[in-house]
Scaffold this active site. Structure first.
Site, PDB file in Angstrom:
ATOM      1  N   HIS A  82     -21.124  37.501  29.972  1.00 26.88           N
ATOM      2  CA  HIS A  82     -20.634  38.266  28.825  1.00 26.88           C
ATOM      3  C   HIS A  82     -21.779  38.729  27.943  1.00 26.88           C
ATOM      4  O   HIS A  82     -21.566  39.132  26.803  1.00 26.88           O
ATOM      5  CB  HIS A  82     -19.638  37.424  28.030  1.00 26.88           C
ATOM      6  CG  HIS A  82     -18.431  37.077  28.843  1.00 26.88           C
ATOM      7  ND1 HIS A  82     -17.268  37.815  28.805  1.00 26.88           N
ATOM      8  CD2 HIS A  82     -18.240  36.116  29.772  1.00 26.88           C
ATOM      9  CE1 HIS A  82     -16.390  37.298  29.653  1.00 26.88           C
ATOM     10  NE2 HIS A  82     -16.970  36.264  30.258  1.00 26.88           N
ATOM     11  N   LYS A 113     -54.203  28.477  20.696  1.00 31.04           N
ATOM     12  CA  LYS A 113     -54.414  27.198  19.990  1.00 31.04           C
ATOM     13  C   LYS A 113     -55.709  27.249  19.194  1.00 31.04           C
ATOM     14  O   LYS A 113     -55.776  26.809  18.048  1.00 31.04           O
ATOM     15  CB  LYS A 113     -54.537  26.056  21.010  1.00 31.04           C
ATOM     16  CG  LYS A 113     -53.260  25.510  21.525  1.00 31.04           C
ATOM     17  CD  LYS A 113     -53.565  24.197  22.265  1.00 31.04           C
ATOM     18  CE  LYS A 113     -52.476  23.847  23.242  1.00 31.04           C
ATOM     19  NZ  LYS A 113     -52.838  22.714  24.080  1.00 31.04           N
ATOM     20  N   GLU A 156     -48.628  19.660  17.406  1.00 33.30           N
ATOM     21  CA  GLU A 156     -47.214  19.597  17.045  1.00 33.30           C
ATOM     22  C   GLU A 156     -46.705  18.147  17.083  1.00 33.30           C
ATOM     23  O   GLU A 156     -46.044  17.668  16.157  1.00 33.30           O
ATOM     24  CB  GLU A 156     -46.367  20.431  18.023  1.00 33.30           C
ATOM     25  CG  GLU A 156     -46.592  21.930  17.939  1.00 33.30           C
ATOM     26  CD  GLU A 156     -47.724  22.422  18.826  1.00 33.30           C
ATOM     27  OE1 GLU A 156     -48.601  21.607  19.210  1.00 33.30           O
ATOM     28  OE2 GLU A 156     -47.744  23.630  19.123  1.00 33.30           O
ATOM     29  N   LYS A 195     -49.189  13.384  26.704  1.00 31.57           N
ATOM     30  CA  LYS A 195     -50.182  12.991  27.708  1.00 31.57           C
ATOM     31  C   LYS A 195     -51.550  12.806  27.049  1.00 31.57           C
ATOM     32  O   LYS A 195     -52.230  11.815  27.273  1.00 31.57           O
ATOM     33  CB  LYS A 195     -50.225  14.070  28.792  1.00 31.57           C
ATOM     34  CG  LYS A 195     -51.143  13.777  29.944  1.00 31.57           C
ATOM     35  CD  LYS A 195     -50.975  14.855  31.016  1.00 31.57           C
ATOM     36  CE  LYS A 195     -52.064  14.739  32.071  1.00 31.57           C
ATOM     37  NZ  LYS A 195     -51.945  15.773  33.106  1.00 31.57           N
ATOM     38  N   GLY A 209     -48.369  17.885  33.068  1.00 33.41           N
ATOM     39  CA  GLY A 209     -47.369  17.806  31.993  1.00 33.41           C
ATOM     40  C   GLY A 209     -45.998  18.301  32.419  1.00 33.41           C
ATOM     41  O   GLY A 209     -44.982  17.626  32.222  1.00 33.41           O
ATOM     42  N   ARG A 210     -45.960  19.477  33.040  1.00 31.35           N
ATOM     43  CA  ARG A 210     -44.652  20.046  33.394  1.00 31.35           C
ATOM     44  C   ARG A 210     -44.046  19.417  34.646  1.00 31.35           C
ATOM     45  O   ARG A 210     -42.981  19.831  35.100  1.00 31.35           O
ATOM     46  CB  ARG A 210     -44.748  21.566  33.511  1.00 31.35           C
ATOM     47  CG  ARG A 210     -45.782  22.075  34.491  1.00 31.35           C
ATOM     48  CD  ARG A 210     -46.037  23.560  34.301  1.00 31.35           C
ATOM     49  NE  ARG A 210     -47.162  24.025  35.083  1.00 31.35           N
ATOM     50  CZ  ARG A 210     -48.441  23.946  34.705  1.00 31.35           C
ATOM     51  NH1 ARG A 210     -48.746  23.400  33.542  1.00 31.35           N
ATOM     52  NH2 ARG A 210     -49.395  24.414  35.467  1.00 31.35           N
ATOM     53  N   GLU A 230     -45.620  28.812  33.579  1.00 31.85           N
ATOM     54  CA  GLU A 230     -46.903  28.182  33.264  1.00 31.85           C
ATOM     55  C   GLU A 230     -47.661  27.882  34.564  1.00 31.85           C
ATOM     56  O   GLU A 230     -48.889  27.879  34.582  1.00 31.85           O
ATOM     57  CB  GLU A 230     -46.689  26.893  32.459  1.00 31.85           C
ATOM     58  CG  GLU A 230     -47.939  26.456  31.706  1.00 31.85           C
ATOM     59  CD  GLU A 230     -47.661  25.402  30.641  1.00 31.85           C
ATOM     60  OE1 GLU A 230     -47.800  25.708  29.453  1.00 31.85           O
ATOM     61  OE2 GLU A 230     -47.297  24.273  31.005  1.00 31.85           O
TER      62      GLU A 230
END
Ligand code: G6Q
Length: 554
Positions: free
Chosen positions: A382, A510, A210, A204, A265-266, A351
């Site tokens: 399990h 950050k 990253e 965005k 974003g999410r 978030e």
């Protein structure tokens, strides 16, 4: 703004929580409970009867929703008001999946035409790639996609591509690279043919460390593998809101797909961020996913709160979190293709609602978002279900399953469904000491053995679960499911009085990482001692640098 914990409605629920029903008894005495505490919408069925609720509690929760102004908040979101107040933004991901002519206004401007135009570009581009008309530097068509993005620009498309595996176009592969750990990109590059690969840089802001690092390395790799600078335009497209940064990176603006600041974003997999989904399953299936989400939006927007699936899911969540003090919630999809859904919802929920300040900046006076975790069933059974059944912390869970498998194989699906049903039943019923003894006796154990083992075989039960059922995991069902959770998250944020749409909590780390980066020794260079941090961080930096320098000397 009101402090919801100071309302009569809150006090009433507090009083009711002291005497919350025991589910086993509630089911025994009230056969109508399963039918009453269930709702159907957009192809999904939600059974929330295995919660410690009764009619009084549900009425109390609905009254709480009224006191919190949920109706009004919902209308404000759809009206494009800037409900993300700390970032001064509207929240209109719902506009991305509306195919009607309905207007969506941001600052008085109808954004629907721009949304439709961008969808048309995504369609045209995907079709060009699929037909082979879009070619790479060697003249070969591109059958491989590497989506480079992180967080909201990765988790949604990655989850959806896996979820829609039965819809994959033959011969196509999509990879997702998110981590700045170079191994992630290197592992991916080692599997792909550069001449047939399209890199989709999804960001965005187009400034995320990253993503920019991975994109630059991928670009250099492509050039190393025989592409020329002029070929970059055929192998790189960008999904972003930041045109200048995209141009600066070297992506042709003609190959940029845009979205807008009112798409968080999410909440962005419905926008251009979903390009990798369209490339892998075809635009038609991408659109079906959007339409499924819209069906849930239409339900959420119009159904009264007492019959509103996202609102009810939110309210039982609030009951569990704030009145029964449950701090962890498991998401347990009984569908292997939904294996990334828990990771997706970790972000979406934590978030969004992992906040300690109210919208007006005051500290909250209640507990907000729970810890979310999960794995597909039956694998989790399990592994960690032990704690859900018998641990000292009560954990609530969502069980999700399709009634029909996309790829039926013998009696696999019947077995999967039997487990999907058995676990919530067990969590609700539990097993009493008398029942544990009975069972051990039936197995022929001696009295002593029965007494010794019975305490370990007791299950407290009364552990809340929701069951979400769909016919099949189609693109429409996936869209509806994700939209259900999005709106649930929104409703909970309204009840808690927080802003579900900002994420300031990701900033500090950050900033500190940017300060530390120059203190990490480039391989082989002596570095001054790290200073200015706490003693632990200084020592860790020095140790890392020593290890890196020693490796160089070997
Ligand atoms: C999501 C968050 C966050 C974001 C990533 C990637 O709501 O804001 O996960 O999506 O940090 O950001 P960019 O898309 O700007 O690279």
């Amino acid at each position: 703004m009101i402090d919801i914990t100071k309302t009569e409605e809150w006090a009433r629920l507090k009083a009711l929580s002291a005497d919350a029903p025991v589910m086993r008894e509630a089911f025994a005495t009230d056969p109508g409970r399963a039918a009453r505490y269930a709702v159907e919408a957009a192809g999904l069925f939600l059974d929330f009867s295995k919660n410690r609720i009764n009619d009084d509690i549900l009425a109390g929760l609905l009254a709480l929703a009224r006191a919190a102004g949920l109706d009004r908040a919902r209308a404000r979101m759809f009206a494009g008001e800037k409900i993300n107040e700390t970032e001064g933004r509207a929240v209109l991901h719902v506009a991305l999946r509306d195919f009607s002519d309905a207007p969506y206004l941001v600052d008085g401007e109808n954004v629907a035409p721009a949304v439709a135009a961008e969808r048309a570009r995504i369609k045209a581009f995907s079709e060009k790639v699929h037909s082979g008309a879009w070619k790479g530097f060697s003249g070969a068509p591109l059958d491989t996609v590497v989506n480079i993005g992180i967080g909201g620009s990765d988790l949604g498309p990655c989850m959806a591509v896996d979820a829609l595996r039965p819809y994959w176009i033959d011969g196509r592969r999509a990879y997702f690279v998110s981590n700045v750990d170079g191994q992630h990109l290197a592992d991916t590059l080692s599997q792909i043919d550069p001449a047939r690969t399209l890199f989709v840089v999804a960001s965005k802001t187009f400034t995320t460390q990253e993503t920019m690092t991975n994109a630059a390395t991928a670009r250099a790799w492509l050039l190393e593998k025989g592409a020329r600078e002029t070929d970059i335009a055929r192998h790189f497209v960008a999904l972003s809101t930041n045109r200048p940064a995209v141009e600066k990176f070297g992506v042709d603006p003609a190959n940029m797909f845009v979205f807008w600041d009112w798409v968080g974003g999410r909440f962005s997999m419905w926008s251009a961020i979903g390009l990798s989904i369209a490339l892998q399953v075809g635009y038609g299936n991408f659109e079906k996913m959007l339409r499924g989400a819209h069906a849930m939006d239409a339900h959420f927007r119009t159904a009264p709160i007492e019959a509103n699936m996202p609102a009810l899911l939110a309210l039982v969540g609030v009951w569990n979190r704030n009145f029964l003090d449950i701090h962890t919630h498991a998401v347990l999809p009984y569908d292997q293709h939904l294996h990334r859904l828990p990771a997706y919802l970790q972000q979406a929920e934590m978030e969004s609602n992992g906040k300690g300040r109210r919208m007006d900046g005051a500290p909250v006076s209640l507990q907000t978002g729970p810890v979310i975790f999960g794995e597909p069933g039956t694998n989790g059974q399990h592994a960690f279900y032990q704690l859900i059944h018998q641990g000292t912390d009560v954990i609530s869970s969502d069980f999700i399953a399709p009634a029909l498998s996309q790829t039926p194989l013998g009696d696999h699906h019947e077995k999967l469904l039997a487990n999907f049903l058995a676990q919530p039943e067990a969590l609700m019923r539990g097993r009493t000491q008398a029942e544990a003894r009975e069972e051990l006796k039936r197995q022929g154990l001696s009295e002593d053995e029965v007494e010794r083992l019975a305490p370990h075989k007791i299950f407290p039960g009364d552990r809340p679960t929701n069951s979400i059922l769909m016919e099949k995991l189609t693109p429409e069902a996936l869209g509806a499911l994700v939209a259900l959770y999005e709106h649930k998250i929104f409703c909970q944020g309204v009840l808690w009085g927080i802003n579900s749409f900002d994420q300031w909590g990701v900033e500090l780390g950050k900033t500190l990482a940017a300060a530390i980066l120059p203190e990490i020794a480039a391989r082989g260079e002596a570095k001054p001692q790290a200073r200015g941090h706490d003693a632990s961080t200084n020592a860790l930096i020095n140790r890392i640098n020593a290890l890196r320098l020693a490796a160089k000397e070997e």
